[in-house]
Design a protein around this motif. Structure first.
Motif, PDB file in Angstrom:
ATOM      1  N   ILE A 112      -6.573   5.876   8.237  1.00 58.20           N
ATOM      2  CA  ILE A 112      -5.798   6.622   7.238  1.00 58.20           C
ATOM      3  C   ILE A 112      -4.347   6.161   7.249  1.00 58.20           C
TER       4      ILE A 112
ATOM      5  N   LEU B 166     -11.592   3.343   8.174  1.00 59.98           N
ATOM      6  CA  LEU B 166     -11.701   4.435   7.205  1.00 59.98           C
ATOM      7  C   LEU B 166     -13.134   4.926   7.073  1.00 59.98           C
TER       8      LEU B 166
ATOM      9  N   ARG C 116      -3.101   3.403   8.310  1.00 59.74           N
ATOM     10  CA  ARG C 116      -2.956   2.032   7.811  1.00 59.74           C
ATOM     11  C   ARG C 116      -3.037   2.034   6.283  1.00 59.74           C
ATOM     12  N   ALA C 117      -3.957   2.841   5.735  1.00 62.47           N
ATOM     13  CA  ALA C 117      -4.147   2.848   4.283  1.00 62.47           C
ATOM     14  C   ALA C 117      -2.895   3.340   3.575  1.00 62.47           C
ATOM     15  N   ILE C 118      -2.213   4.319   4.158  1.00 59.41           N
ATOM     16  CA  ILE C 118      -1.052   4.842   3.445  1.00 59.41           C
ATOM     17  C   ILE C 118       0.229   4.116   3.803  1.00 59.41           C
ATOM     18  N   GLY C 119       0.115   3.035   4.549  1.00 59.42           N
ATOM     19  CA  GLY C 119       1.291   2.178   4.670  1.00 59.42           C
ATOM     20  C   GLY C 119       1.811   1.910   6.061  1.00 59.42           C
TER      21      GLY C 119
ATOM     22  N   ARG D   1     -10.572   6.838  12.779  1.00 54.62           N
ATOM     23  CA  ARG D   1     -10.409   7.296  11.407  1.00 54.62           C
ATOM     24  C   ARG D   1      -8.934   7.528  11.088  1.00 54.62           C
TER      25      ARG D   1
ATOM     26  N   PHE E 124      -9.765   9.600  -1.143  1.00 53.80           N
ATOM     27  CA  PHE E 124     -11.059   9.173  -0.605  1.00 53.80           C
ATOM     28  C   PHE E 124     -12.122  10.244  -0.815  1.00 53.80           C
TER      29      PHE E 124
ATOM     30  N   ARG F  24       0.840  -1.210   0.000  1.00 50.91           N
ATOM     31  CA  ARG F  24       0.000   0.000   0.000  1.00 50.91           C
ATOM     32  C   ARG F  24       0.866   1.247   0.000  1.00 50.91           C
TER      33      ARG F  24
ATOM     34  N   ARG G 202      -0.785  13.724  -1.516  1.00 55.78           N
ATOM     35  CA  ARG G 202      -0.356  12.652  -0.625  1.00 55.78           C
ATOM     36  C   ARG G 202      -0.332  11.314  -1.366  1.00 55.78           C
TER      37      ARG G 202
ATOM     38  N   ASN H 250     -10.037  12.290   4.075  1.00 58.04           N
ATOM     39  CA  ASN H 250      -9.248  11.525   5.034  1.00 58.04           C
ATOM     40  C   ASN H 250      -7.847  12.083   5.254  1.00 58.04           C
TER      41      ASN H 250
ATOM     42  N   PHE I 264      -4.021   6.486  -2.263  1.00 61.91           N
ATOM     43  CA  PHE I 264      -5.472   6.548  -2.083  1.00 61.91           C
ATOM     44  C   PHE I 264      -5.983   7.985  -2.119  1.00 61.91           C
TER      45      PHE I 264
END
Lengths: 240, 418
Positions: B328, B415, B330-333, B324, A91, A83, A156, A95, A89
């Motif tokens: 975030i 998220l 976790r989603a970006i790594g 939240r 959103f 990831r 980002r 976020n 990502f």
């Protein structure tokens, strides 16, 4: 070799006594540099597909090769790295970290990538400048307009040079003019060779893409390639 | 390829976020760290106060010369307050000048045997000035100048001949001399103390200006004179100086033997006198204060455990509120480990802020004791460091579960969390 190669992907959830089949066997190839929209009504399985594409989730069966590596049965740590490296990502609700300024928000993926501080700041500044926010580096999200927030989110997403930009309803929280602005930004990114996947249920958003995948009941119902996609009507500052 | 996040980068990010998060909820954080503050405060307060008391005792003992011990009738510190023990002390024989004289002859290993009697306190006056009534009158034998390590600045010390003739002559402490004779030498002058006249034969060097003036504000007169004036029952303390640190234990043993003989202590019975040295006094003090320190330790531990539970509680709330944010990251790594580090560090930072405040306040309030005792301020480094170490431990122990919870949140759910 395609950038993304998906074969017979299935995903089901157990909810109490019921099993919900969100994806029932999806196969899909996506080439590098494509601008793709995934469409479908709610409950069609498009969110599940997006989560799988974004390596936030793993399938029950099938294979997902990203850049030649099968990510379908990677563990949590490995997925986090994928990831971080391969996916940016964007959103619907931006976020962003509310307490951090734009620069820190954009820099964050590089923190987890282990990039040195000087390089992080340099790349984050560049990424913000690329989306036209050079003047807003030290603003917090609540000091920015919706469009600006989404541009921070795009910066980002791009800062770590990912293989895919994965956008989930990126215009859903924006008025139509600002939404067009963001879609214009995606077009420019696409022209520069970025692979962009937009998940949406809005037809006019999907019309900007060059290829539209329609999902229904956990299966691909249509895969259209359009010769002339719609252009964003609002011109924005060109990307450096 | 395994990109490793440099520890420094990860810590800086986590610390930054920790301060952010704590700053964003100032009242809540303040209330949470209050518990830690109280726990650390109480132990540091006690440690500071005890260290100050110990300094005070060390200062008292600094009056003794090097390798010197003191013999006295009663213990220097005692905690027993039952009548029986006190009676036992009171039944002990007194020391007379004769005891000291005989000891001097028979304790062959000793270099000096001195006798001191603090007999009175009052106002001293000369033709040129007078003092507040805090000057002490001290009977001293000639060798006591050695055992008390008093050095003559001007004139001479008390001599054997003064003692034999019990002459009304005096040696003055530096401060006292300055106060009574501000314009010239004190030598040959006369001073008046409670109607007694002494002619000054010597003035001493100031002794440790560090400890304030009280050390140098006394009149030393021949011990014989004092005994004649105040009675031969006047309580005496005898100091024995060994020629070297190596000889110290032997001198002490010999002195003990001689004293037992002189006082006719039955064989097998415990000593009916006390031998006090710097070391023995401090050891004794440590033993007595052990209970106080243990008590403070227990109170602090209870406070810290309670505070730790408070931290855990607030961290659980924080994890829920920041679902939240966790999504975030976790989603970006961010890996689970990164999230875990972030939240554990936040708990540690919270705990450490309380701990630091507790240390500062504890030392500040504890230093009231040294101010009252007029000793220099104390800084119990060891206790402060232990306190802060324990705070980190509390942060880690009570932050781990909330952090584990945060790390194991489902990124997709997080998220979407509103």
């Amino acid at each position: 070799m395609p950038l993304i190669r998906i074969r017979d992907l299935t995903r089901h959830y157990v909810m109490g006594s019921e099993t919900v089949h969100a994806l029932r066997g999806v196969s899909l190839d996506i080439e590098k540099g494509e601008y793709l929209a995934i469409m479908g009504p709610s409950g069609s399985g498009k969110s599940t597909l997006m989560n799988l594409l974004g390596c936030l989730d793993t399938p029950n069966s099938g294979t997902y090769e990203l850049n030649g590596t099968n990510v379908a049965d990677m563990d949590d740590n490995a997925l986090a790295e994928v990831r971080n490296r391969e996916i940016g990502f964007v959103f619907q609700s931006f976020n962003l970290l509310a307490r951090s300024d734009s620069l820190h928000n954009v820099e964050l993926p590089l923190v987890y990538a282990g990039v040195s501080m000087e390089e992080r700041l340099e790349r984050a500044r560049q990424a913000l400048a690329n989306v036209g926010l050079a003047e807003r580096m030290h603003h917090r999200p609540n000091e920015l307009s919706g469009g600006q927030r989404q541009r921070v989110a795009v910066a980002r997403a791009l800062v770590n040079n990912p293989s895919i930009v994965l956008a989930d309803e990126p215009t859903g929280n924006l008025d139509s003019r600002t939404g067009e602005e963001i879609l214009g930004l995606f077009e420019q990114l696409s022209r520069r060779g970025n692979t962009i996947i937009v998940v949406t249920h809005e037809e006019h958003v999907a019309q900007h893409a060059r290829r539209i995948i329609r999902i229904r009941d956990g299966l691909i119902a249509a895969d259209e390639i359009k010769p002339r996609p719609r252009s964003a009507v609002v011109p924005i500052a060109p990307i450096a | 390829m395994k990109p490793r996040i440099p520890l420094g980068t990860e810590l800086r990010e986590a610390l930054g976020m920790a301060f952010h998060a704590i700053g964003a909820h100032k009242l809540r954080s303040a209330l949470t760290l209050l518990g830690i503050l109280i726990g650390v405060f109480s132990i540091i307060l006690v440690a500071t106060a005890i260290q100050a008391l110990q300094r005070n005792i060390e200062r008292e003992m600094a009056q003794l010369g090097s390798h010197t011990f003191q013999i006295q009738r009663f213990p220097a510190i005692h905690v027993e307050d039952d009548d029986e023990t006190i009676d036992q002390y009171l039944r002990r024989k007194r020391f007379y000048l004769d005891t000291a004289r005989q000891l001097e002859q028979r304790a062959t290993l000793a270099r000096h045997v001195g006798v001191v009697a603090e007999v009175d306190r009052g106002e001293a006056a000369s033709d040129y000035g007078k003092t507040p009534p805090t000057v002490s009158l001290r009977g001293m034998s000639a060798p006591a100048f050695e055992t008390r390590s008093l050095v003559v600045e001007e004139g001479r010390a008390l001599a054997e001949s003064d003692e034999e003739a019990s002459r009304p002559v005096a040696v003055l402490g530096a401060d006292l001399a300055k106060k009574l004779f501000p314009f010239g030498s004190a030598l040959g002058q006369t001073i008046l103390f409670k109607g007694m006249r002494f002619s000054v034969v010597g003035v001493l060097q100031p002794k440790g200006s560090l400890f304030g003036s009280s050390q140098d504000s006394f009149i030393a007169v021949p011990i014989t004179w004092v005994l004649r004036r105040y009675g031969r029952e006047t309580p005496l303390s005898i100091q024995v100086q060994a020629p070297s640190q190596e000889a110290f234990p032997d001198v002490m043993e010999q002195t003990r033997g001689v004293l037992r003989q002189l006082r006719k202590t039955p064989p097998g019975a415990p000593d009916d006198f006390e031998i006090v040295s710097n070391d023995s006094l401090i050891t004794q003090f440590r033993t007595i204060t052990l209970a106080v320190r243990a008590g403070a330790g227990i109170i602090s531990s209870i406070a810290l455990v309670a505070a730790g539970i408070g931290i855990m509680n607030i961290m659980l709330v924080s994890v829920t509120e920041r679902t939240r944010e966790i999504g975030i990251r976790r989603a970006i790594g961010a890996k689970k480990r990164n999230i875990m580090t972030q939240f554990v560090l936040e708990a540690v930072v919270l705990s450490e802020i309380g701990g630091l405040l507790g240390v500062v306040l504890g030392i500040a309030v504890g230093n009231v004791v040294p101010i009252l005792l007029k000793v220099p301020a104390v800084l119990p480094w060891d206790w402060a460091l232990i306190g802060l170490g324990v705070c980190s431990l509390v942060g880690v122990v009570f932050g781990t579960y909330p952090a584990w919870k945060a790390a194991n949140l489902d990124p997709i759910e997080s998220l979407r969390y509103e």
